[in-house]
Design an enzyme around this catalytic site. Structure first.
Site, PDB file in Angstrom:
ATOM      1  N   ARG A 168       1.723 -15.994 -42.225  1.00 36.79           N
ATOM      2  CA  ARG A 168       0.696 -15.072 -41.745  1.00 36.79           C
ATOM      3  C   ARG A 168       1.190 -13.629 -41.867  1.00 36.79           C
ATOM      4  NH1 ARG A 168      -4.711 -14.750 -40.808  1.00 36.79           N
ATOM      5  NH2 ARG A 168      -5.275 -14.232 -38.671  1.00 36.79           N
TER       6      ARG A 168
ATOM      7  N   ASN B  53      -8.758 -12.333 -45.261  1.00 31.79           N
ATOM      8  CA  ASN B  53      -9.725 -12.157 -44.186  1.00 31.79           C
ATOM      9  C   ASN B  53     -11.106 -11.982 -44.798  1.00 31.79           C
ATOM     10  OD1 ASN B  53     -10.518 -12.248 -41.535  1.00 31.79           O
ATOM     11  ND2 ASN B  53     -10.366 -10.049 -41.240  1.00 31.79           N
TER      12      ASN B  53
ATOM     13  N   SER C 211      -7.720 -18.770 -37.475  1.00 32.91           N
ATOM     14  CA  SER C 211      -8.455 -20.028 -37.302  1.00 32.91           C
ATOM     15  C   SER C 211      -8.142 -21.017 -38.424  1.00 32.91           C
ATOM     16  CB  SER C 211      -9.967 -19.760 -37.304  1.00 32.91           C
ATOM     17  OG  SER C 211     -10.316 -18.943 -36.222  1.00 32.91           O
TER      18      SER C 211
ATOM     19  N   THR D 287     -11.449 -16.547 -46.953  1.00 32.79           N
ATOM     20  CA  THR D 287     -10.282 -17.414 -46.949  1.00 32.79           C
ATOM     21  C   THR D 287     -10.451 -18.442 -48.057  1.00 32.79           C
ATOM     22  OG1 THR D 287     -10.209 -17.010 -44.601  1.00 32.79           O
ATOM     23  CG2 THR D 287      -9.002 -18.936 -45.340  1.00 32.79           C
TER      24      THR D 287
ATOM     25  N   GLU E 125      -6.461  -8.167 -42.348  1.00 31.76           N
ATOM     26  CA  GLU E 125      -6.191  -9.183 -41.323  1.00 31.76           C
ATOM     27  C   GLU E 125      -6.043  -8.606 -39.924  1.00 31.76           C
ATOM     28  OE1 GLU E 125      -6.900 -12.665 -42.001  1.00 31.76           O
ATOM     29  OE2 GLU E 125      -5.586 -12.117 -43.649  1.00 31.76           O
TER      30      GLU E 125
ATOM     31  N   THR F  30      -5.634 -16.423 -47.062  1.00 26.12           N
ATOM     32  CA  THR F  30      -6.778 -15.533 -46.901  1.00 26.12           C
ATOM     33  C   THR F  30      -6.419 -14.073 -47.074  1.00 26.12           C
ATOM     34  OG1 THR F  30      -8.654 -15.047 -45.442  1.00 26.12           O
ATOM     35  CG2 THR F  30      -6.513 -15.171 -44.397  1.00 26.12           C
TER      36      THR F  30
ATOM     37  N   GLY G 139     -13.568 -19.802 -44.077  1.00 23.39           N
ATOM     38  CA  GLY G 139     -14.782 -19.512 -43.321  1.00 23.39           C
ATOM     39  C   GLY G 139     -14.549 -19.032 -41.909  1.00 23.39           C
TER      40      GLY G 139
ATOM     41  N   ASP H 201      -8.244  -9.662 -37.039  1.00 27.26           N
ATOM     42  CA  ASP H 201      -8.111 -10.928 -36.298  1.00 27.26           C
ATOM     43  C   ASP H 201      -7.406 -10.737 -34.957  1.00 27.26           C
ATOM     44  OD1 ASP H 201      -9.510 -12.582 -37.962  1.00 27.26           O
ATOM     45  OD2 ASP H 201      -7.758 -13.319 -39.049  1.00 27.26           O
TER      46      ASP H 201
HETATM   47  N1  GLY Z   1      -8.839 -14.292 -41.245  1.00 30.43           N
HETATM   48  C1  GLY Z   1      -9.453 -15.435 -40.704  1.00 30.43           C
HETATM   49  C2  GLY Z   1      -8.516 -16.288 -39.949  1.00 30.43           C
HETATM   50  O1  GLY Z   1      -7.333 -16.272 -40.183  1.00 30.43           O
HETATM   51  O2  GLY Z   1      -8.945 -16.984 -39.076  1.00 30.43           O
END
Ligand code: GLY
Length: 586
Positions: A127, A415, A468, A395, A434, A413, A489, A437
């Site tokens: 991440r 985002n 998510s 994503t 990102e 992703t 999504g 988030d």
């Molecule tokens: N950027 C969407 C997620 O990581 O949930």
């Protein structure tokens, strides 16, 4: 501008010449109406747009489901050449950064869940992190409102993790030489690929935002015109960046020329990322979250993604009920109530484990689910406001099973589509947005439609933002590999993965039926159920409204799932009709 060094090029219309061997995946069966083979199902409403299910791609030795057909083919070719699931998924991720620039990426981050054929499972968190210069209230204006630069432009960018993550998973588990898994992406960027209609639509949809930023405008709206379906897209700058990564591994991105170009773009546009941020980025191995659902075993992603914990919480709640027929009001009601409770915890308790203590064992326990079930009425919606609140997309997903029985599930992703819209001039890729988030302000709704509360996911330098993403592997009750799945999504990733599992386990749908079926989604807050157009019959919707549920129609899509299932006929690969693609195997 159409010169040599401004990134992608529109060259000519026509078919791409791919040096990939097309796979000999086999199509079985004719298109069948959704749920026709399910044993406990009512059909989707007659107006449901994915009534006709394209059967799974089936192959014997290896299968790749990615949400661009070229990416699936790249992965299948790596498997055919003797690569394992990790080699294939790394090659897919790099190829996807070329053919699907809205979501595939070098400038984003993601998560991997990997189950080796010996039964051991691993989770890798790559991440993005907040830059060192990030501050807790950096997206609040003088009136305390969240500003657009949380999700758009240079200040929305987190320190990218993708290249470090792909390098790390390959270092630990890959079999083929690194250069060989990066090579197909270099060829695609250098030689070009033909843009199809759905991707041309995505580019058109973001055109006005590209126009705001010099590098994106020059590269993606050359001469004031966006790329169109049928154009061949060549990306020479991206090919050069990929070549540096092929030659030098992670250092080809986080140091030297690529890092200098990223920081130059930051300085030109007002971004925060420094050379020190880039050099200091580290992916992290974590222990997967495990759950059980009616005897089936779930292996999924732990925080800093919320996906696994929220999925297991919802499945635990549902496991106390017999759900009833697919699409019926009682079944939809239980799904909504389970999602509501799992998301309420997600939105207030979860965050980066390096910064917040989380009661993960309690949240994922059967006893906690039993307590939550006691708050569910079978005849009424529970207003989210009445439930105890704990104070405290774009994503993409790839699923791979190789011929040895290794399974890899990877979600990555930027985002939102094309991330921040900041394109690194000279390096040929988009950077994520990102930072949106994080909880920019408790109670504010972010671009994923999530209303997060409390402090757990507040911004801090070096912190990872809550996700998510839900890369997941499911074993059958005998412990054999059955499903590898995940989705793109935003928050709807979690409910999509949940509903595909429920469709397979409870409703006995084929994998294709399970993916094509209509979905609903509830985030807890705002307290309304998102539904796809025609996802519910008018009668079922009226019944649910009379129970106190509120609906809003989501005109777009509901996450797109890419999944592989192990069956006695072979490996089935299914991609989601919500973004057209095709799995590939051999
Ligand atoms: N950027 C969407 C997620 O990581 O949930």
């Amino acid at each position: 501008m159409r010169g040599n060094d401004a990134g992608p090029r529109r060259l000519h219309r026509g078919r791409m010449r791919l040096s990939l061997v097309l796979t000999s995946a086999l199509l079985i069966g004719a298109a069948v109406p959704i749920a026709a083979r399910a044993q406990d199902s009512t059909p989707a409403p007659a107006t449901w747009r994915y009534q006709q299910v394209t059967p799974a791609v089936v192959a014997r030795h290896g299968m790749v489901a990615a949400d661009h057909p070229i990416s699936s083919q790249v992965g299948a070719e790596i498997l055919r050449r003797g690569g394992n699931a990790i080699d294939a998924i790394v090659a897919v991720a790099f190829a996807h950064a070329v053919v699907e620039p809205a979501a595939g990426n070098l400038g984003g981050g993601g998560f991997l869940v990997y189950r080796r054929r010996d039964g051991r499972s691993f989770a890798l968190d790559f991440r993005e992190t907040a830059p060192a210069a990030a501050t807790r209230e950096m997206y609040l204006d003088s009136a305390g409102n969240v500003t657009d630069d949380a999700w758009l432009g240079p200040r929305s960018i987190g320190v990218p993790g993708s290249v470090a993550g792909l390098w790390e998973m390959h270092r630990r588990f890959g079999r083929m030489p690194w250069r060989d898994v990066v090579a197909p992406a270099i060829a695609l960027a250098r030689d070009g690929h033909v843009i199809d209609e759905p991707r041309a639509d995505m580019l058109r949809g973001s055109q006005s935002l590209f126009m705001r930023y010099e590098s994106a405008r020059r590269a993606w709206v050359p001469g004031g015109r966006p790329f169109a379906a049928g154009d061949t897209l060549r990306q020479s700058d991206l090919a050069a960046t990929l070549q540096l990564i092929a030659d030098s591994g992670r250092a080809g991105f986080y140091r030297g020329r690529t890092a200098d170009l990223i920081v130059a773009e930051m300085q030109r546009t007002g971004g925060l990322i420094t050379l020190a941020d880039l050099a200091g980025y580290q992916p992290l191995w974590r222990t997967p979250v495990r759950g059980r659902y009616r005897g089936w075993r779930i292996i999924t992603m732990p925080p800093v993604s919320s996906g696994g914990v929220t999925l297991v919480q919802a499945l635990n709640i549902l496991s106390g009920y017999r759900l009833g027929a697919f699409g019926s009001a009682p079944e939809r009601h239980l799904l909504i109530e389970a999602e509501r409770r799992a998301f309420l915890d997600r939105n207030s308790l979860l965050g980066d484990p390096a910064f917040v203590a989380m009661p993960l064992a309690r949240l994922t326990s059967a006893s906690y689910a039993a307590r939550q079930r006691r708050t569910i009425r079978l005849d009424r919606a529970t207003p989210t406001e009445g439930l105890p609140l704990h104070e405290g997309p774009h994503t993409t997903h790839y699923s791979v099973v190789d011929g040895r029985g290794n399974a890899a599930s990877l979600t990555t992703t930027l985002n939102n589509g094309f991330g921040s819209k900041i394109f690194v001039a000279g390096a040929g890729f988009f950077l994520n947005d990102e930072m949106d988030d994080f909880t920019a302000k408790p109670g504010a709704i972010n671009t994923m439609g999530i209303q997060q509360m409390g402090e757990a996911n507040a911004i801090a330098p070096g912190k990872r933002m809550l996700s998510s993403m839900t890369p997941t592997i499911v074993l059958d009750p005998d412990g054999r590999l059955e499903l590898v799945l995940g989705a793109e999504g935003g928050a709807m990733i979690i409910s999509a993965v949940l509903q595909v599992i429920v469709n397979v386990v409870d409703h006995r749908m084929s994998l294709a039926e399970a993916v094509y079926a209509p979905r609903i989604h509830h985030n807890a807050l705002p307290d309304s159920v998102a539904m796809e157009p025609a996802a519910l019959s008018p009668e079922v919707r009226a019944q649910l409204e009379s129970m106190g549920h509120h609906f809003f129609r989501n005109p777009y899509y509901f996450a797109t799932v890419s999944a592989v299932r192990v069956t006695r006929h072979g490996l089935e690969g299914v991609t989601d009709p919500r973004i057209p693609s095709r799995a590939a195997g051999y």
